[in-house]
Scaffold this motif. Structure first.
Motif, PDB file in Angstrom:
ATOM      1  N   GLY A 215      60.291  43.412  46.446  1.00 20.81           N
ATOM      2  CA  GLY A 215      60.097  43.522  47.885  1.00 20.81           C
ATOM      3  C   GLY A 215      58.718  44.026  48.249  1.00 20.81           C
ATOM      4  O   GLY A 215      58.075  43.522  49.182  1.00 20.81           O
ATOM      5  N   ALA A 216      58.243  45.022  47.511  1.00 23.14           N
ATOM      6  CA  ALA A 216      56.918  45.582  47.798  1.00 23.14           C
ATOM      7  C   ALA A 216      55.821  44.565  47.534  1.00 23.14           C
ATOM      8  O   ALA A 216      54.849  44.472  48.304  1.00 23.14           O
ATOM      9  N   VAL A 217      55.949  43.794  46.465  1.00 23.42           N
ATOM     10  CA  VAL A 217      54.911  42.821  46.127  1.00 23.42           C
ATOM     11  C   VAL A 217      54.894  41.689  47.142  1.00 23.42           C
ATOM     12  O   VAL A 217      53.815  41.237  47.573  1.00 23.42           O
ATOM     13  N   VAL A 218      56.069  41.203  47.562  1.00 19.68           N
ATOM     14  CA  VAL A 218      56.110  40.150  48.575  1.00 19.68           C
ATOM     15  C   VAL A 218      55.538  40.660  49.893  1.00 19.68           C
ATOM     16  O   VAL A 218      54.773  39.965  50.570  1.00 19.68           O
ATOM     17  N   CYS A 219      55.887  41.885  50.263  1.00 19.47           N
ATOM     18  CA  CYS A 219      55.351  42.471  51.498  1.00 19.47           C
ATOM     19  C   CYS A 219      53.825  42.570  51.418  1.00 19.47           C
ATOM     20  O   CYS A 219      53.120  42.219  52.380  1.00 19.47           O
ATOM     21  N   ALA A 220      53.323  43.043  50.289  1.00 14.83           N
ATOM     22  CA  ALA A 220      51.875  43.122  50.107  1.00 14.83           C
ATOM     23  C   ALA A 220      51.245  41.729  50.124  1.00 14.83           C
ATOM     24  O   ALA A 220      50.128  41.537  50.633  1.00 14.83           O
ATOM     25  N   GLY A 221      51.955  40.747  49.579  1.00 11.90           N
ATOM     26  CA  GLY A 221      51.456  39.378  49.604  1.00 11.90           C
ATOM     27  C   GLY A 221      51.313  38.851  51.015  1.00 11.90           C
ATOM     28  O   GLY A 221      50.309  38.214  51.360  1.00 11.90           O
ATOM     29  N   MET A 222      52.312  39.108  51.864  1.00 10.42           N
ATOM     30  CA  MET A 222      52.218  38.679  53.252  1.00 10.42           C
ATOM     31  C   MET A 222      51.057  39.383  53.967  1.00 10.42           C
ATOM     32  O   MET A 222      50.340  38.774  54.779  1.00 10.42           O
ATOM     33  N   ALA A 223      50.865  40.677  53.664  1.00 13.38           N
ATOM     34  CA  ALA A 223      49.748  41.422  54.263  1.00 13.38           C
ATOM     35  C   ALA A 223      48.407  40.846  53.802  1.00 13.38           C
ATOM     36  O   ALA A 223      47.452  40.759  54.592  1.00 13.38           O
ATOM     37  N   ALA A 224      48.318  40.452  52.528  1.00 13.77           N
ATOM     38  CA  ALA A 224      47.081  39.852  52.021  1.00 13.77           C
ATOM     39  C   ALA A 224      46.807  38.518  52.703  1.00 13.77           C
ATOM     40  O   ALA A 224      45.647  38.196  53.038  1.00 13.77           O
ATOM     41  N   ILE A 225      47.857  37.723  52.937  1.00 12.04           N
ATOM     42  CA  ILE A 225      47.681  36.454  53.647  1.00 12.04           C
ATOM     43  C   ILE A 225      47.158  36.706  55.055  1.00 12.04           C
ATOM     44  O   ILE A 225      46.206  36.060  55.511  1.00 12.04           O
TER      45      ILE A 225
ATOM     46  N   THR B 196      35.760  34.251  49.578  1.00  9.09           N
ATOM     47  CA  THR B 196      36.413  35.487  49.147  1.00  9.09           C
ATOM     48  C   THR B 196      37.653  35.785  49.980  1.00  9.09           C
ATOM     49  O   THR B 196      38.719  36.124  49.441  1.00  9.09           O
ATOM     50  N   ALA B 197      37.535  35.648  51.299  1.00 14.00           N
ATOM     51  CA  ALA B 197      38.685  35.892  52.165  1.00 14.00           C
ATOM     52  C   ALA B 197      39.785  34.861  51.929  1.00 14.00           C
ATOM     53  O   ALA B 197      40.978  35.190  51.966  1.00 14.00           O
ATOM     54  N   THR B 198      39.385  33.608  51.677  1.00  9.89           N
ATOM     55  CA  THR B 198      40.375  32.580  51.347  1.00  9.89           C
ATOM     56  C   THR B 198      41.103  32.923  50.054  1.00  9.89           C
ATOM     57  O   THR B 198      42.327  32.772  49.954  1.00  9.89           O
ATOM     58  N   ALA B 199      40.362  33.412  49.067  1.00  6.81           N
ATOM     59  CA  ALA B 199      40.971  33.808  47.798  1.00  6.81           C
ATOM     60  C   ALA B 199      41.954  34.952  47.999  1.00  6.81           C
ATOM     61  O   ALA B 199      43.003  35.009  47.329  1.00  6.81           O
ATOM     62  N   LEU B 200      41.652  35.891  48.905  1.00  8.21           N
ATOM     63  CA  LEU B 200      42.581  36.988  49.189  1.00  8.21           C
ATOM     64  C   LEU B 200      43.894  36.453  49.747  1.00  8.21           C
ATOM     65  O   LEU B 200      44.983  36.865  49.311  1.00  8.21           O
ATOM     66  N   ALA B 201      43.795  35.538  50.713  1.00 10.09           N
ATOM     67  CA  ALA B 201      45.016  34.946  51.263  1.00 10.09           C
ATOM     68  C   ALA B 201      45.789  34.183  50.191  1.00 10.09           C
ATOM     69  O   ALA B 201      47.018  34.272  50.110  1.00 10.09           O
ATOM     70  N   LEU B 202      45.073  33.448  49.351  1.00 12.89           N
ATOM     71  CA  LEU B 202      45.735  32.659  48.311  1.00 12.89           C
ATOM     72  C   LEU B 202      46.337  33.542  47.231  1.00 12.89           C
ATOM     73  O   LEU B 202      47.331  33.167  46.600  1.00 12.89           O
TER      74      LEU B 202
ATOM     75  N   GLY C 127      47.828  36.388  47.877  1.00 14.06           N
ATOM     76  CA  GLY C 127      49.124  36.728  48.452  1.00 14.06           C
ATOM     77  C   GLY C 127      50.103  35.585  48.360  1.00 14.06           C
ATOM     78  O   GLY C 127      51.297  35.783  48.095  1.00 14.06           O
ATOM     79  N   ILE C 128      49.619  34.360  48.567  1.00 18.96           N
ATOM     80  CA  ILE C 128      50.494  33.189  48.450  1.00 18.96           C
ATOM     81  C   ILE C 128      50.968  33.024  47.016  1.00 18.96           C
ATOM     82  O   ILE C 128      52.141  32.726  46.760  1.00 18.96           O
TER      83      ILE C 128
ATOM     84  N   TRP D 240      46.530  31.660  62.655  1.00 18.60           N
ATOM     85  CA  TRP D 240      47.619  31.601  61.675  1.00 18.60           C
ATOM     86  C   TRP D 240      47.885  32.958  61.033  1.00 18.60           C
ATOM     87  O   TRP D 240      48.925  33.148  60.394  1.00 18.60           O
ATOM     88  N   ALA D 241      46.982  33.909  61.207  1.00 19.23           N
ATOM     89  CA  ALA D 241      47.238  35.254  60.702  1.00 19.23           C
ATOM     90  C   ALA D 241      48.427  35.899  61.409  1.00 19.23           C
ATOM     91  O   ALA D 241      49.126  36.741  60.831  1.00 19.23           O
ATOM     92  N   ALA D 242      48.679  35.505  62.663  1.00 19.28           N
ATOM     93  CA  ALA D 242      49.791  36.081  63.417  1.00 19.28           C
ATOM     94  C   ALA D 242      51.129  35.771  62.758  1.00 19.28           C
ATOM     95  O   ALA D 242      52.031  36.620  62.715  1.00 19.28           O
ATOM     96  N   LEU D 243      51.270  34.565  62.228  1.00 15.49           N
ATOM     97  CA  LEU D 243      52.514  34.198  61.541  1.00 15.49           C
ATOM     98  C   LEU D 243      52.708  35.049  60.293  1.00 15.49           C
ATOM     99  O   LEU D 243      53.830  35.470  59.976  1.00 15.49           O
ATOM    100  N   ALA D 244      51.620  35.332  59.581  1.00 18.98           N
ATOM    101  CA  ALA D 244      51.722  36.171  58.389  1.00 18.98           C
ATOM    102  C   ALA D 244      52.042  37.615  58.751  1.00 18.98           C
ATOM    103  O   ALA D 244      52.802  38.282  58.028  1.00 18.98           O
TER     104      ALA D 244
END
Length: 446
Positions: free
Chosen positions: A106-116, A134-140, A142-143, A202-206
């Motif tokens: 749960g913590a890792v998925v939550c952190a992943g959504m925050a990174a996205i 770099t910012a794209t890599a951060l979102a990816l 999390g994905i 699209w950050a709002a959805l994340a």
């Protein structure tokens, strides 16, 4: 079920359920069988997470021309940008199981959504190509971790509804992919035509996807060994607990000795190559052919949304066939026909070509189905999945970059489309090999 007389197996299952509800250290109290409101929250979290697993890619594809102009990117650099997703999936995806054991799923998925959310919000305003990458890599990143852990969440919390929840998750993923492709340009027009704002929306959805995972941050995963002797998970048949524990103690397969494993890895890699080329470049191909930007995004959305119904049909059909080669042939032939049409009449027959390419794009659910069918044990499935996906994503990295290079140096889309069509030939060959009725355990033993 309620109309039958209670059998000994039913009584045993009921008594086990009562013990699981009253024992203080059972998985139920640790969150494996959440209460009704927790279940609803978890379902919402799974759906929202799945919706966020592709918009970072397909929203960029819809506005790739504006991004290139805004940062002064060459075709080669844009190709590198479209190669980042499989690279991140290969690099960061393998870390997900270890992170989940350390911090909890749960913590890792939550952190992943925050990174996205952070990556999508920051990347349009970084001011340069390096910052955007770099910012794209951060979102990816999390994905990547969320993509790997979603099936784990489903298996752990819904062991008796794996099929239904996987179908819901797959449908949400396809809808998120298609929605980002279809509405990014209209959203951008609605905010004054600023592509930076259009991407950042699209950050709002994340951010919304972070919220339902917050109650699960403190949850820790239970190792199989923590289960009491004779205890089984909710919905698990008698004797399955012992059977499921056996593969964990079995020695690791020599997976690289299996020809089927290699065929499946190459099949996974080639279909991923085509998929990421499609998500990254397809709208640009149509725009260069004279198709309006909003229509080009919609055409990509059609390719992606076809995965919603076909993701349900293909696995069920594949399970009924002794050899999955015929499905592979249909997928490959559809891809060849679609790319041929795209080569000769990209704008005139656009809607026909995207329907064919939508069928070809369903090699992904077929590959996932083959992973489950080509191994005979749970441990074998886990090893085959890790091998096929990690090797496959590595194979797929050069494809989008090569398309960008060919596009820049040839001055058109003829060579890139020929490359995409050419990839369908080896994909079909290895897919037929991977579809043969045999298991990796049998091959690795020889």
């Amino acid at each position: 079920m309620m109309g039958f007389m209670p059998t000994e197996e039913t009584r045993t299952h009921e008594s086990t359920t009562v013990r699981a509800q009253t024992r203080p250290d059972t998985p139920k109290t640790r969150g494996a069988g959440p209460r009704a409101w927790t279940t609803r929250l978890l379902v919402a979290g799974i759906v929202l997470a799945a919706l966020n697993l592709r918009p970072a890619i397909t929203s960029l594809g819809a506005l790739l021309e504006e991004v290139r102009d805004g940062f002064g990117m060459s075709g080669s650099v844009a190709g590198l940008l479209t190669s980042v997703p499989p690279l991140c999936f290969a690099v960061f995806g393998v870390t997900a199981p270890r992170l989940a054991r350390r911090f909890g799923t749960g913590a890792v998925v939550c952190a992943g959504m925050a990174a996205i959310a952070t990556g999508l919000l920051v990347r349009p305003f970084t001011g340069g190509t390096a910052g955007f990458l770099t910012a794209t890599a951060l979102a990816l990143m999390g994905i990547a971790v969320s993509n790997v852990l979603m099936p784990v969440v489903v298996k752990r919390h819904f062991p008796d509804r794996v099929g239904a929840m996987t179908g819901l998750y797959s449908m949400a993923l396809a809808l998120g992919t298609a929605a980002a492709a279809a509405v990014t340009v209209p959203l951008t027009d609605a905010v004054g035509g600023d592509w930076r704002s259009g991407l950042a929306l699209w950050a709002a959805l994340a951010v919304a996807a972070v919220l339902p995972w917050l109650p699960f941050v403190r949850e820790r995963d239970a190792a199989p060994a923590e289960r009491a002797p004779g205890e089984r998970a909710r919905g698990e048949a008698p004797g399955r607990a012992e059977a499921s524990a056996a593969p964990a103690a079995a020695p690791a397969l020599r997976i690289t000795r299996s020809r089927t494993a290699w065929a499946l890895a190459v099949f996974f890699g080639l279909q991923a190559t085509v998929a990421y080329i499609t998500m990254g470049w397809m709208p640009q191909i149509f725009r260069d052919a004279g198709v309006p930007a909003d229509t080009a995004g919609l055409l990509l959305a059609v390719i992606m949304v076809m995965g919603v119904p076909l993701a349900f049909v293909i696995p069920r059909l594949a399970a009924r066939l002794p050899h999955q080669g015929p499905i592979v042939l249909v997928v490959g032939a559809s891809g060849l026909a679609g790319y041929a049409g795209l080569y000769f009449a990209p704008a005139a027959g656009a809607w026909a070509w995207v329907l064919l390419l939508g069928i070809a794009n369903c090699a992904f659910p077929l590959a996932l189905t083959l992973v489950g069918m080509r191994a005979g044990t749970g441990a074998g499935v886990a090893q085959l999945s890790a091998f096929a996906q990690s090797a496959g994503y590595l194979i797929s990295i050069p494809g989008p970059l090569l398309v960008g290079v060919l596009y820049q140096h040839s001055g058109g889309w003829g060579l890139p489309i020929a490359l995409m069509a050419g990839l369908m030939v080896p994909q079909t060959i290895v897919g037929v090999l991977a579809g043969r009725a045999r298991t990796v355990e049998e091959e690795a033993a020889h």
